[in-house]
Enzyme design. Sequence first.
Site, PDB file in Angstrom:
ATOM      1  N   THR A  18     -52.033  -3.052  21.203  1.00  0.00           N
ATOM      2  CA  THR A  18     -51.038  -4.066  21.553  1.00  0.00           C
ATOM      3  C   THR A  18     -50.965  -4.125  23.069  1.00  0.00           C
ATOM      4  OG1 THR A  18     -49.770  -3.580  19.562  1.00  0.00           O
ATOM      5  CG2 THR A  18     -48.635  -4.771  21.316  1.00  0.00           C
TER       6      THR A  18
ATOM      7  N   LYS B 117     -43.210  -0.242  25.852  1.00  0.00           N
ATOM      8  CA  LYS B 117     -44.351  -0.938  26.470  1.00  0.00           C
ATOM      9  C   LYS B 117     -44.485  -2.351  25.895  1.00  0.00           C
ATOM     10  CE  LYS B 117     -48.065  -0.371  24.380  1.00  0.00           C
ATOM     11  NZ  LYS B 117     -48.866  -0.988  23.314  1.00  0.00           N
TER      12      LYS B 117
ATOM     13  N   LYS C 266     -47.986 -10.757  18.185  1.00  0.00           N
ATOM     14  CA  LYS C 266     -47.532  -9.357  18.127  1.00  0.00           C
ATOM     15  C   LYS C 266     -46.260  -9.174  18.975  1.00  0.00           C
ATOM     16  CE  LYS C 266     -47.470  -4.908  17.568  1.00  0.00           C
ATOM     17  NZ  LYS C 266     -47.637  -3.981  16.483  1.00  0.00           N
TER      18      LYS C 266
HETATM   19  P1  NAP Z   1     -51.296   7.119  20.168  1.00  0.00           P
HETATM   20  O1  NAP Z   1     -51.145   7.934  18.930  1.00  0.00           O
HETATM   21  O2  NAP Z   1     -50.464   7.441  21.363  1.00  0.00           O
HETATM   22  O3  NAP Z   1     -52.851   7.151  20.568  1.00  0.00           O
HETATM   23  C1  NAP Z   1     -53.279   6.507  21.718  1.00  0.00           C
HETATM   24  C2  NAP Z   1     -54.789   6.517  21.763  1.00  0.00           C
HETATM   25  O4  NAP Z   1     -55.208   5.817  22.939  1.00  0.00           O
HETATM   26  C3  NAP Z   1     -55.372   7.929  21.865  1.00  0.00           C
HETATM   27  O5  NAP Z   1     -56.603   7.977  21.182  1.00  0.00           O
HETATM   28  C4  NAP Z   1     -55.575   8.066  23.374  1.00  0.00           C
HETATM   29  O6  NAP Z   1     -56.550   9.027  23.711  1.00  0.00           O
HETATM   30  C5  NAP Z   1     -56.045   6.673  23.706  1.00  0.00           C
HETATM   31  N1  NAP Z   1     -55.905   6.357  25.134  1.00  0.00           N
HETATM   32  C6  NAP Z   1     -54.750   6.161  25.814  1.00  0.00           C
HETATM   33  N2  NAP Z   1     -55.007   5.863  27.104  1.00  0.00           N
HETATM   34  C7  NAP Z   1     -56.360   5.865  27.223  1.00  0.00           C
HETATM   35  C8  NAP Z   1     -57.237   5.620  28.308  1.00  0.00           C
HETATM   36  N3  NAP Z   1     -56.784   5.305  29.528  1.00  0.00           N
HETATM   37  N4  NAP Z   1     -58.565   5.704  28.072  1.00  0.00           N
HETATM   38  C9  NAP Z   1     -59.042   6.030  26.847  1.00  0.00           C
HETATM   39  N5  NAP Z   1     -58.255   6.275  25.778  1.00  0.00           N
HETATM   40  C10 NAP Z   1     -56.928   6.185  25.972  1.00  0.00           C
HETATM   41  O7  NAP Z   1     -51.042   5.567  19.886  1.00  0.00           O
HETATM   42  P2  NAP Z   1     -51.113   4.768  18.502  1.00  0.00           P
HETATM   43  O8  NAP Z   1     -49.794   4.871  17.828  1.00  0.00           O
HETATM   44  O9  NAP Z   1     -52.364   5.106  17.780  1.00  0.00           O
HETATM   45  O10 NAP Z   1     -51.196   3.270  19.104  1.00  0.00           O
HETATM   46  C11 NAP Z   1     -52.422   2.691  19.554  1.00  0.00           C
HETATM   47  C12 NAP Z   1     -52.174   1.200  19.781  1.00  0.00           C
HETATM   48  O11 NAP Z   1     -51.758   0.599  18.538  1.00  0.00           O
HETATM   49  C13 NAP Z   1     -51.062   0.912  20.806  1.00  0.00           C
HETATM   50  O12 NAP Z   1     -51.372  -0.225  21.563  1.00  0.00           O
HETATM   51  C14 NAP Z   1     -49.851   0.686  19.920  1.00  0.00           C
HETATM   52  O13 NAP Z   1     -48.889  -0.130  20.557  1.00  0.00           O
HETATM   53  C15 NAP Z   1     -50.482  -0.017  18.717  1.00  0.00           C
HETATM   54  N6  NAP Z   1     -49.730   0.118  17.463  1.00  0.00           N
HETATM   55  C16 NAP Z   1     -49.219   1.307  17.038  1.00  0.00           C
HETATM   56  C17 NAP Z   1     -48.501   1.359  15.846  1.00  0.00           C
HETATM   57  C18 NAP Z   1     -47.906   2.641  15.303  1.00  0.00           C
HETATM   58  O14 NAP Z   1     -47.101   2.569  14.346  1.00  0.00           O
HETATM   59  N7  NAP Z   1     -48.242   3.810  15.836  1.00  0.00           N
HETATM   60  C19 NAP Z   1     -48.317   0.203  15.075  1.00  0.00           C
HETATM   61  C20 NAP Z   1     -48.872  -0.986  15.511  1.00  0.00           C
HETATM   62  C21 NAP Z   1     -49.584  -1.016  16.707  1.00  0.00           C
HETATM   63  P3  NAP Z   1     -56.138  10.584  23.952  1.00  0.00           P
HETATM   64  O15 NAP Z   1     -56.254  11.235  22.602  1.00  0.00           O
HETATM   65  O16 NAP Z   1     -57.133  11.055  24.936  1.00  0.00           O
HETATM   66  O17 NAP Z   1     -54.729  10.595  24.512  1.00  0.00           O
END
Ligand code: NAP
Length: 293
Positions: free
Chosen positions: A96, A239, A171
């Site tokens: 997102t 964010k 979104k």
């Molecule tokens: P998360 O658990 O915090 O995981 C974030 C991922 O992004 C990790 O693999 C992290 O790697 C990677 N990352 C962050 N900064 C990076 C960078 N500069 N370079 C390379 N990799 C990087 O987040 P998430 O919940 O999976 O969410 C991921 C996306 O989906 C976000 O945009 C979020 O808004 C969206 N989303 C999430 C949900 C939800 O319910 N969780 C629902 C809908 C949408 P590391 O392991 O190295 O930190």
Amino acid sequence: MERIGFCGLGTMGRHMAGNLRRAGFEVTVWNRTPGRAGDLLASGCREAASPAELAGGVDIVVTCVSDTPDVEAVLFGPDGVASGIAAGGMVVDCSTISPEATRAFAARLAGLGVGWLDAPVSGGSEGAKNGTLTIMVGGAGADLERARPVLAAMGKTITHFGPAGSGQAVKAVNQVVISGVYLAVAEGMVLAMKAGLDPEAVVAALGGGVAGSWILANRSAKMVGNAYPLGFKTSLHLKDLGIALELARQLGVVLPVTGLAAQLEAGLVARGYGDEDMSNLARPIRQLSGMEG
Ligand code: NAP
């Protein structure tokens, strides 16, 4: 069958990559912090040492990382996707991020002969695990048709809204809507508890009526118990509200409830609660009402 590369094995990405593998795709994964691909490797995924290496060996790259600068780093940073991907490839971004930056990323990739879809998701970690995500798509129709089997392995409802950036704009609307619902459910739960009612019975009764919602059904118990395991991180929702408020500013739209939710979430992050599930929006409502929060 297209070969898939998946960048970002966080809360969402690791399940989404797992579902792609289960659907029979050849999947190569990469995560910034090494050592997070365990179960995926056991299920037959390969691991690449960099996004560039990953992109060099696949047809479609899917990204699911935190924020706009993170997508930029994975795509265009040193050893990024853009330095490994061949013309005719495609990037599908499920993160997102900003609609404006999305349009710029799509244009840069088009210059390399690479297709683009923004395909942000909703449905939480449960939806990612069960392959039932709602996917909001921006990009060219032909690119969507090419990537549809990939999206169908991760989600249930796939809707095309228009050119690059339009999936991200939808979104933003989603995040605005859930801000108000989380806040309203938190207020309702605190009121029920203070009125001496059984919150579980209240949720069961209201769930079948007009007040029913996914958030009431699935997140109210966390608010009652004042414990907020993930889920969806408050810091990530904050964010997303930044993205929505910026879009609203550009369009002259007033979002008072979203502004309030963003301020309360900024307070939660400042208190060290940014990594909890965003149902912790109940914390300030509880605290202002004289409860532990
Ligand atoms: P998360 O658990 O915090 O995981 C974030 C991922 O992004 C990790 O693999 C992290 O790697 C990677 N990352 C962050 N900064 C990076 C960078 N500069 N370079 C390379 N990799 C990087 O987040 P998430 O919940 O999976 O969410 C991921 C996306 O989906 C976000 O945009 C979020 O808004 C969206 N989303 C999430 C949900 C939800 O319910 N969780 C629902 C809908 C949408 P590391 O392991 O190295 O930190």
